[in-house]
Design an enzyme around this catalytic site. Structure first.
Site, PDB file in Angstrom:
ATOM      1  N   LYS A  79     -41.281 -12.091 -24.945  1.00 47.53           N
ATOM      2  CA  LYS A  79     -42.725 -11.911 -25.123  1.00 47.53           C
ATOM      3  C   LYS A  79     -43.394 -12.785 -24.063  1.00 47.53           C
ATOM      4  O   LYS A  79     -44.214 -13.662 -24.365  1.00 47.53           O
ATOM      5  CB  LYS A  79     -43.111 -12.302 -26.566  1.00 47.53           C
TER       6      LYS A  79
ATOM      7  N   ASP B 168     -42.383  -5.949 -28.399  1.00 46.90           N
ATOM      8  CA  ASP B 168     -43.069  -4.872 -29.135  1.00 46.90           C
ATOM      9  C   ASP B 168     -42.709  -3.511 -28.537  1.00 46.90           C
ATOM     10  O   ASP B 168     -42.418  -2.554 -29.264  1.00 46.90           O
ATOM     11  CB  ASP B 168     -44.603  -5.103 -29.179  1.00 46.90           C
TER      12      ASP B 168
ATOM     13  N   ASP C  44     -31.944  -5.051 -37.193  1.00 50.08           N
ATOM     14  CA  ASP C  44     -32.139  -4.242 -38.405  1.00 50.08           C
ATOM     15  C   ASP C  44     -32.672  -2.856 -38.025  1.00 50.08           C
ATOM     16  O   ASP C  44     -32.264  -1.844 -38.610  1.00 50.08           O
ATOM     17  CB  ASP C  44     -33.123  -4.912 -39.374  1.00 50.08           C
TER      18      ASP C  44
HETATM   19 MG   LIG Z   1     -31.470 -10.149 -40.527  1.00 52.58          MG
END
Ligand SMILES: [Mg+2]
Ligand SMILES: NC(=O)c1ccc[n+]([C@@H]2O[C@H](COP(=O)([O-])OP(=O)(O)OC[C@H]3O[C@@H](n4cnc5c(N)ncnc54)[C@H](O)[C@@H]3O)[C@@H](O)[C@H]2O)c1
Ligand SMILES: CC(C)[C@H](C(=O)O)[C@@H](O)C(=O)O
Length: 360
Positions: free
Chosen positions: A192, A224, A252
């Site tokens: 970032k 992002d 994830d």
């Molecule tokens: Mg995790």
């Protein structure tokens, strides 16, 4: 020489999934792998036993082992503990920090049999093979100062520190460049740097390393945008390298590309090759104890253990082939089941992998 494995089942679905993964390890022992296996509680289970999430004797056992297999820690029972420094998750973070397991490999690989299980269109995900390299012992997870306090006027505030020393960035950068050299030679560093100074340094260090790896094409992306690109066109990525918190979140997201969070294994390695191996998912309290949990991420973590810490790549391949064969047989836990497949329990999935392994 006999290699020592410490199994830490943890909480929620942790004991169910590690039980199946342990059976696969035992099958490897039958196939000639010279290992001894010991088990200990960690996380909430250890808090209930001794009041702390990681007992000093368990840490010592972990230090003395060649590899650790961990299920998952945490759950609602301990979520309201006021002292965050003593919650189950702290046991896991302490293991990572104390053993210096800074290099976290999270491979998002789509088994062709699971194309239909992904929430994305088949053409977007088929053939997907990404390696996320996450820095695991620094960044905002460990930076000081940190805390929650109250101002004189009664306003409460909380703060954490996002900090990296250049040597921490350099060593994870090297892991990632070397990984890219062994794969498709594309490395995307995620930061970032348009907002955070610490990640400007991150970007500088990655650029400084690049000339040492002329065969690797280095690119940079803001986090992002990376989150968006992962669901828009994930196959543009080969290796992604990023800091602790961004890596947690992006892995994830990447997991869902593979059909389920229950499919994503991980390896956390230190400089001497010692490692802790765990699924990327958590303790899934919503499904614990019901035979619904997918044990494949944990079983595939055993394969990573064999490959990265125990120097037994042929057995690792054999486990991965066994998983493929079970999926070919159309067996699925609930999270990856769809019409035309046969839904099985956690234990039945373990049975099927062990028997496919023995038949290889
Ligand atoms: Mg995790
Ligand atoms: N490495 C770890 O030990 C670890 C990782 C993440 C979260 N946690 C902890 O786990 C607890 C629950 O966290 P959460 O709910 O945010 O994340 P989670 O990963 O535990 O669960 C998220 C969702 O995915 C499902 N899921 C997860 N693993 C699955 C599996 N193997 N098979 C089928 N479905 C699966 C769950 O049922 C749930 O619906 C929290 O206490 C958290 O701190 C631990
Ligand atoms: C449980 C938690 C401390 C952990 C993390 O944030 O690293 C988990 O989410 C993970 O991805 O391994």
């Amino acid at each position: 020489m006999t290699q020592r494995i410490l199994v830490l089942p943890g909480d929620g679905i942790g004991p169910e999934i590690t039980r199946q993964a342990r059976r696969v390890l035992e099958a490897c022992r039958e196939a000639g792998l010279d290992i001894e296996i010991e088990e200990a509680p960690v996380g909430g289970a250890e808090i209930d036993r001794s009041g702390v999430p990681l007992a000093p004797e368990t840490l010592e056992k972990a230090r003395a082992s060649d590899a650790i297999l961990l299920g998952a820690v945490g759950g609602p029972k301990w979520d309201t503990m006021p002292d965050i420094a003593n919650r189950p998750e702290k046991g896991l973070l302490a293991l990572r920090k104390e053993l210096n397991l800074f290099g976290n490999l999270r491979p998002a690989l789509l088994y062709p049999q699971l194309v239909e299980a992904s929430s994305l269109k088949p053409e977007v995900v088929s053939g997907l093979d990404i390696m996320i390299v996450r820095e695991l012992t620094g960044g905002i997870y460990f930076g000081q100062p940190r805390g929650r306090e109250t101002r004189e006027d009664g306003t409460r505030y909380g703060y954490n520190t996002y900090i990296y020393d250049e040597h921490e960035i350099r060593r994870i950068g090297r892991v990632a460049f070397e990984m890219a050299q062994k794969r498709n030679k594309k490395l995307c560093s995620v930061d970032k740097a348009n907002v955070l100074e610490v990640t400007i340094l991150w970007r500088d260090i990655m650029n400084e390393l690049a000339p040492e790896y002329p065969d690797v094409e280095l690119s940079h992306m803001y986090v992002d945008n990376a989150a968006m690109q992962l669901v828009r066109a994930p196959k543009q990525f080969d290796v992604i390298v990023t800091g602790n918190m961004f890596g947690d979140i992006l892995s994830d997201a990447a997991a869902m590309l593979t059909g389920s969070i229950g499919m994503l294994p991980s390896a956390s390695l230190n400089e001497s090759g010692q490692g802790m191996f765990e699924p990327c998912h958590g303790s899934a309290p919503d499904i614990a104890g019901q035979g619904l949990a997918n044990p494949l991420a944990t079983i595939l973590s055993v394969a990573m253990m064999l490959r990265y810490s125990l120097d037994a790549p042929a057995l690792a391949d054999r486990i991965e082939r066994a998983v493929g064969s079970v999926l070919d047989q159309n067996l699925r836990t609930a999270d990856i089941a769809y019409e035309g497949t046969r839904q099985v329990t956690t234990e039945e999935m373990g049975d099927a992998v062990v028997s496919a392994f023995l038949q290889q």
